[in-house]
Design a protein around this motif. Structure first.
Motif, mmCIF file in Angstrom:
data_model
loop_
_atom_site.group_PDB
_atom_site.id
_atom_site.type_symbol
_atom_site.label_atom_id
_atom_site.label_comp_id
_atom_site.label_asym_id
_atom_site.label_seq_id
_atom_site.Cartn_x
_atom_site.Cartn_y
_atom_site.Cartn_z
ATOM 1 N N ARG A 210 16.859 -28.270 52.559
ATOM 2 C CA ARG A 210 16.441 -27.689 53.823
ATOM 3 C C ARG A 210 15.060 -27.086 53.635
ATOM 4 N NH1 ARG A 210 21.475 -25.504 53.226
ATOM 5 N NH2 ARG A 210 20.539 -23.457 52.857
ATOM 6 N N ARG A 211 14.240 -27.167 54.660
ATOM 7 C CA ARG A 211 12.899 -26.608 54.568
ATOM 8 C C ARG A 211 12.985 -25.122 54.224
ATOM 9 N NH1 ARG A 211 8.034 -27.100 59.070
ATOM 10 N NH2 ARG A 211 6.450 -26.054 57.808
ATOM 11 N N GLY A 212 12.210 -24.722 53.231
ATOM 12 C CA GLY A 212 12.206 -23.344 52.774
ATOM 13 C C GLY A 212 13.042 -23.106 51.539
ATOM 14 N N GLY A 254 9.759 -34.094 54.967
ATOM 15 C CA GLY A 254 9.398 -35.477 54.683
ATOM 16 C C GLY A 254 10.119 -35.964 53.444
ATOM 17 N N LEU A 255 9.731 -37.139 52.971
ATOM 18 C CA LEU A 255 10.301 -37.753 51.773
ATOM 19 C C LEU A 255 9.225 -37.774 50.695
ATOM 20 C CD1 LEU A 255 12.772 -39.208 50.544
ATOM 21 C CD2 LEU A 255 11.767 -41.361 51.352
ATOM 22 N N PHE A 256 9.489 -37.124 49.576
ATOM 23 C CA PHE A 256 8.486 -36.950 48.531
ATOM 24 C C PHE A 256 9.027 -37.469 47.203
ATOM 25 C CE2 PHE A 256 8.191 -33.589 51.681
ATOM 26 C CZ PHE A 256 6.857 -33.671 52.080
ATOM 27 N N GLU A 257 8.252 -38.334 46.565
ATOM 28 C CA GLU A 257 8.667 -38.888 45.278
ATOM 29 C C GLU A 257 8.302 -37.939 44.137
ATOM 30 O OE1 GLU A 257 7.098 -42.751 44.646
ATOM 31 O OE2 GLU A 257 8.539 -43.740 45.973
ATOM 32 N N VAL A 258 9.184 -37.903 43.135
ATOM 33 C CA VAL A 258 8.933 -37.186 41.889
ATOM 34 C C VAL A 258 8.849 -38.246 40.798
ATOM 35 C CG1 VAL A 258 9.782 -35.460 40.275
ATOM 36 C CG2 VAL A 258 10.226 -35.194 42.736
ATOM 37 N N GLU A 259 7.699 -38.351 40.134
ATOM 38 C CA GLU A 259 7.535 -39.414 39.147
ATOM 39 C C GLU A 259 6.821 -38.918 37.910
ATOM 40 O OE1 GLU A 259 5.116 -42.794 39.978
ATOM 41 O OE2 GLU A 259 3.287 -41.618 40.051
ATOM 42 N N LEU A 265 7.674 -43.730 36.094
ATOM 43 C CA LEU A 265 9.072 -43.758 36.496
ATOM 44 C C LEU A 265 9.301 -42.818 37.674
ATOM 45 C CD1 LEU A 265 10.797 -43.559 32.984
ATOM 46 C CD2 LEU A 265 10.558 -45.599 34.428
ATOM 47 N N VAL A 266 10.016 -43.299 38.679
ATOM 48 C CA VAL A 266 10.437 -42.426 39.771
ATOM 49 C C VAL A 266 11.715 -41.736 39.328
ATOM 50 C CG1 VAL A 266 11.243 -42.307 42.152
ATOM 51 C CG2 VAL A 266 9.376 -43.862 41.546
ATOM 52 N N LEU A 267 11.693 -40.403 39.268
ATOM 53 C CA LEU A 267 12.835 -39.641 38.776
ATOM 54 C C LEU A 267 13.826 -39.316 39.897
ATOM 55 C CD1 LEU A 267 11.102 -37.158 36.324
ATOM 56 C CD2 LEU A 267 11.798 -39.529 35.953
ATOM 57 N N THR A 268 13.286 -38.951 41.063
ATOM 58 C CA THR A 268 14.106 -38.657 42.212
ATOM 59 C C THR A 268 13.212 -38.610 43.441
ATOM 60 O OG1 THR A 268 15.805 -37.166 43.133
ATOM 61 C CG2 THR A 268 13.903 -36.141 42.061
ATOM 62 N N GLN A 269 13.797 -38.497 44.607
ATOM 63 C CA GLN A 269 13.061 -38.312 45.851
ATOM 64 C C GLN A 269 13.574 -37.033 46.500
ATOM 65 O OE1 GLN A 269 13.945 -42.004 47.896
ATOM 66 N NE2 GLN A 269 11.906 -42.799 47.454
ATOM 67 N N LEU A 270 12.655 -36.206 46.951
ATOM 68 C CA LEU A 270 13.020 -34.979 47.649
ATOM 69 C C LEU A 270 12.978 -35.252 49.149
ATOM 70 C CD1 LEU A 270 10.986 -32.310 45.632
ATOM 71 C CD2 LEU A 270 13.311 -33.152 45.219
ATOM 72 N N LEU A 271 14.129 -35.170 49.797
ATOM 73 C CA LEU A 271 14.207 -35.363 51.241
ATOM 74 C C LEU A 271 14.341 -33.978 51.867
ATOM 75 C CD1 LEU A 271 14.398 -37.164 53.734
ATOM 76 C CD2 LEU A 271 16.865 -37.338 53.313
ATOM 77 N N VAL A 272 13.255 -33.519 52.486
ATOM 78 C CA VAL A 272 13.205 -32.165 53.045
ATOM 79 C C VAL A 272 13.309 -32.276 54.563
ATOM 80 C CG1 VAL A 272 11.945 -29.992 53.146
ATOM 81 C CG2 VAL A 272 11.718 -31.478 51.138
ATOM 82 N N ARG A 273 14.316 -31.631 55.138
ATOM 83 C CA ARG A 273 14.541 -31.689 56.583
ATOM 84 C C ARG A 273 14.255 -30.331 57.216
ATOM 85 N NH1 ARG A 273 17.377 -36.380 57.597
ATOM 86 N NH2 ARG A 273 18.622 -37.226 55.870
#
Length: 273
Positions: A210-212, A254-259, A265-273
């Motif tokens: 969640r945002r924040g 938004g959708l943010f990649e962690v690499e 390597l893409v480790l995970t994606q942060l989906l912030v709503r």
């Protein structure tokens, strides 16, 4: 003494800071050597990136300063002139006045920088005298150069067993602004990841926030690398076989990649709503 260098001519390219983004443009490799800016040389920088030479006249400058952080390590500041950090276009063609920087400690890369501030933890600087170097790169990962020399700034730094102190010339005046100290607030979510033999455990997926909310990314890699959170311009050096933790507040949706930068390597994606 601070090293001051000159960089490419031309206006700064437009950036879109804060947008969710992937690291490379579709179909591009780590170093494309594209774009018609300057002259692409056969010579390479110490990291193996080809030099992109531009005229010295009207070129930007880069300067590196450091202040001890009140809690840990140092807050580094890159002061650039006529140069814009463009994290959203990294991996694309070289554009005048645009790109990113690399931070090195005694010739060893610590991180890729997409903004003017970087917190350097004391744990990453062994006791003794050291040389910090920041070098400027184009979006296609070629190194900006003038007269065959890379565009960079240097700073002598001394780390003691007690309190970190800055050595030599280039001391930042007391009135200069400092980066905010890292928050001690606990993380709402913790994501633990392991990189070994080119594989990520657990398998890359999405971490919904969640945002924040504050998220802690706890990563252990079997090789030295750099963690990068796209869209937030956050980076963390990953020492080999040592756990490292990056804590950030998910204040952008938004959708943010962690690499990882070196192993891509893409480790995970942060989906912030």
């Amino acid at each position: 003494m601070l090293g001051v260098a000159l960089l490419l001519a031309g206006g700064a390219a437009a950036g879109c800071g804060g947008r969710a983004t992937t690291h490379h443009k579709p179909g591009t490799s780590h170093e494309q050597a594209t774009g018609g800016v300057g002259t692409l040389l056969d010579a390479q920088d110490p990291a193996g990136h080809r030099l992109r030479e531009v005229p010295a006249r009207g070129a930007p400058e880069v300067r590196l300063t450091a202040r001890p952080d009140s809690e840990d390590g140092w807050n580094l500041q890159l002061t650039v002139k006529n140069f814009r950090f463009t994290p959203d276009s990294t991996g694309g063609a070289a554009l005048p006045g645009a790109g990113h920087a690399h931070l090195e400690l005694d010739g060893r890369k610590l991180a890729r920088l997409y903004g003017p501030w970087f917190h350097l933890p004391a744990a990453q600087v062994p006791e003794g005298a050291h040389t910090l170097t920041v070098r400027l790169y184009a979006d296609d990962h070629t190194a900006w150069a003038v007269a065959g020399k890379t565009i960079e700034g240097t700073l002598e730094l001394t780390a003691s067993a007690a309190t970190p102190s800055q050595a030599g010339h280039g001391h930042t005046p007391p009135s200069a602004p400092s980066s905010p100290s890292p928050s001690q607030a606990p993380a709402d979510r913790t994501v633990t990841l392991t990189v070994r033999d080119g594989k990520v455990t657990p398998a890359p997926g999405r971490t919904e926030l969640r945002r924040g909310e504050r998220v802690a990314l706890r990563v252990t890699s079997d090789r030295a690398d750099t963690l990068h959170v796209h869209g937030y311009d956050k980076e963390l050096a990953l020492p080999a076989n040592q756990e490292a933790t990056l804590v950030l507040t998910a204040d952008r949706t938004g959708l943010f990649e962690v690499e990882t930068h070196e192993s891509h390597l893409v480790l995970t994606q942060l989906l912030v709503r």
